[in-house]
Design a protein around this motif. Structure first.
Motif, short mmCIF file in Angstrom:
data_model
loop_
_atom_site.label_atom_id
_atom_site.label_comp_id
_atom_site.label_asym_id
_atom_site.label_seq_id
_atom_site.Cartn_x
_atom_site.Cartn_y
_atom_site.Cartn_z
N LEU A 168 0.83 -1.20 0.00
CA LEU A 168 0.00 0.00 0.00
C LEU A 168 0.86 1.26 0.00
CD1 LEU A 168 -2.79 -0.97 2.57
CD2 LEU A 168 -2.97 -0.90 0.08
N ALA A 169 1.97 1.21 0.75
CA ALA A 169 2.87 2.36 0.81
C ALA A 169 3.52 2.62 -0.55
CB ALA A 169 3.94 2.14 1.87
N ARG A 170 3.95 1.55 -1.22
CA ARG A 170 4.56 1.71 -2.55
C ARG A 170 3.54 2.29 -3.53
NH1 ARG A 170 7.82 -0.26 0.47
NH2 ARG A 170 7.59 1.90 1.12
N ALA A 171 2.28 1.80 -3.44
CA ALA A 171 1.24 2.29 -4.34
C ALA A 171 0.93 3.77 -4.08
CB ALA A 171 -0.04 1.45 -4.16
N ALA A 172 1.14 4.21 -2.84
CA ALA A 172 0.90 5.61 -2.49
C ALA A 172 2.10 6.50 -2.79
CB ALA A 172 0.53 5.72 -1.02
N GLY A 173 3.17 5.91 -3.30
CA GLY A 173 4.35 6.69 -3.66
C GLY A 173 5.37 6.84 -2.56
N VAL A 174 5.22 6.10 -1.47
CA VAL A 174 6.19 6.17 -0.38
C VAL A 174 7.38 5.30 -0.72
CG1 VAL A 174 6.59 5.76 2.08
CG2 VAL A 174 4.35 6.55 1.29
N ALA A 175 8.56 5.88 -0.73
CA ALA A 175 9.76 5.15 -1.10
C ALA A 175 10.15 4.16 -0.01
CB ALA A 175 10.91 6.12 -1.35
N PRO A 176 10.69 3.01 -0.38
CA PRO A 176 11.12 2.04 0.63
C PRO A 176 12.35 2.54 1.38
CG PRO A 176 11.82 1.33 -1.54
CD PRO A 176 10.93 2.52 -1.75
N ARG A 177 12.57 2.01 2.55
CA ARG A 177 13.74 2.38 3.32
C ARG A 177 15.02 1.92 2.61
NH1 ARG A 177 12.33 0.97 9.67
NH2 ARG A 177 10.59 2.44 9.89
N ALA A 178 16.04 2.76 2.67
CA ALA A 178 17.30 2.41 2.01
C ALA A 178 17.95 1.23 2.73
CB ALA A 178 18.24 3.61 2.03
N GLU A 179 18.54 0.32 1.94
CA GLU A 179 19.23 -0.83 2.51
C GLU A 179 20.46 -0.35 3.27
OE1 GLU A 179 21.46 -4.94 1.05
OE2 GLU A 179 20.55 -3.57 -0.40
N THR A 180 20.73 -0.94 4.41
CA THR A 180 21.88 -0.53 5.21
C THR A 180 22.94 -1.63 5.26
OG1 THR A 180 20.82 -1.33 7.25
CG2 THR A 180 20.49 0.99 6.66
#
Length: 242
Positions: A168-180
């Motif tokens: 749902l977050a991706r569909a709303a345009g929220v970027a995923p957390r950067a890999e650490t």
């Protein structure tokens, strides 16, 4: 109402009112003719009544002791206040629910009890079988991934819900957390630069990283920041000591 009634920071007729300083009948405006108990009476009544013990501390207690009563309009029509349906229809603030003034259960409290009882029943195996490994399984009460039987693909209900929320977050345009990545190499490079006389300010300027990040990585007995993004690691390792 007593002429010596005192003002307190909590509603009169509640346990919170008693704890705020309204300790005697003479101090409380809720007299013997009131539909609501005095603060002192509410505190005493709550100690021996399980139903009252489940109510919010700042909710007035009715003298009748019937905390599960439903509000009835003058025309005899049953209202939804004091029920989960009242909450679903928009009565979500316990402070503004009409039931609060009557000392009855508010819509928010009613929903909280309903959800608690529902989850307890589902956890005990009552009702239709839970479809494990799905977000719906999580909402039906299976929330501990350690106890979930898991679906055919080996995913627990909690994991399925988490993945659903990410989608749902991706569909709303929220970027995923950067890999650490592990910060060990970055910390070693910063300590090397420090040994050569570089200040934290100079390292931050050269790498384009924040001074807080650099300071946390420069700790001698082990970096405070254990993980860094790939971009941060590349920036730090790209600075030449010379």
């Amino acid at each position: 109402m007593s002429g010596r009634a005192v003002w307190v920071s909590a509603p009169h007729g509640s346990v919170a009112g008693y704890e705020a300083g309204c300790r005697t009948r003479a101090m409380c405006p809720m007299g013997p003719d009131s539909d609501i108990l005095t603060c002192a009476e509410a505190a005493l009544r709550r100690r021996g009544d399980y139903r009252l013990a489940r109510m919010p501390l700042d909710q007035p207690v009715p003298r009748s002791g019937d905390v599960d009563e439903v509000v009835v309009s003058p025309g005899g029509v049953r209202e939804v206040h004091g029920t989960p349906w009242g909450y679903a229809r928009g009565c979500r603030d316990p402070q503004s629910c009409p039931n609060r003034r009557l000392g009855a259960v508010t819509c928010a409290e009613s929903r909280r009890r309903y959800v608690h009882d529902y989850v307890s029943r589902r956890a005990a195996g009552e009702g239709a079988p839970i479809d494990h490994g799905t977000p719906n399984g999580y909402f039906m009460g299976c929330r501990d991934r350690r106890l979930c039987p898991r679906g055919d693909d080996g995913i627990s209900c909690a994991e399925a819900r988490a993945e659903h929320r990410r989608s749902l977050a991706r569909a709303a345009g929220v970027a995923p957390r950067a890999e650490t990545l592990d910060s060990g190499a970055a910390a070693a490079r910063i300590r090397d630069l420090r040994s050569r006389g570089w200040s934290l300010r100079r390292i931050a300027a050269a790498t384009g990283c924040g001074r807080t990040t650099i300071a946390e990585l420069a700790v001698e007995d082990g970096p405070v920041r254990r993980r860094v993004t790939a971009d941060t690691l590349q920036r730090i390792l790209g600075v030449a000591a010379g």
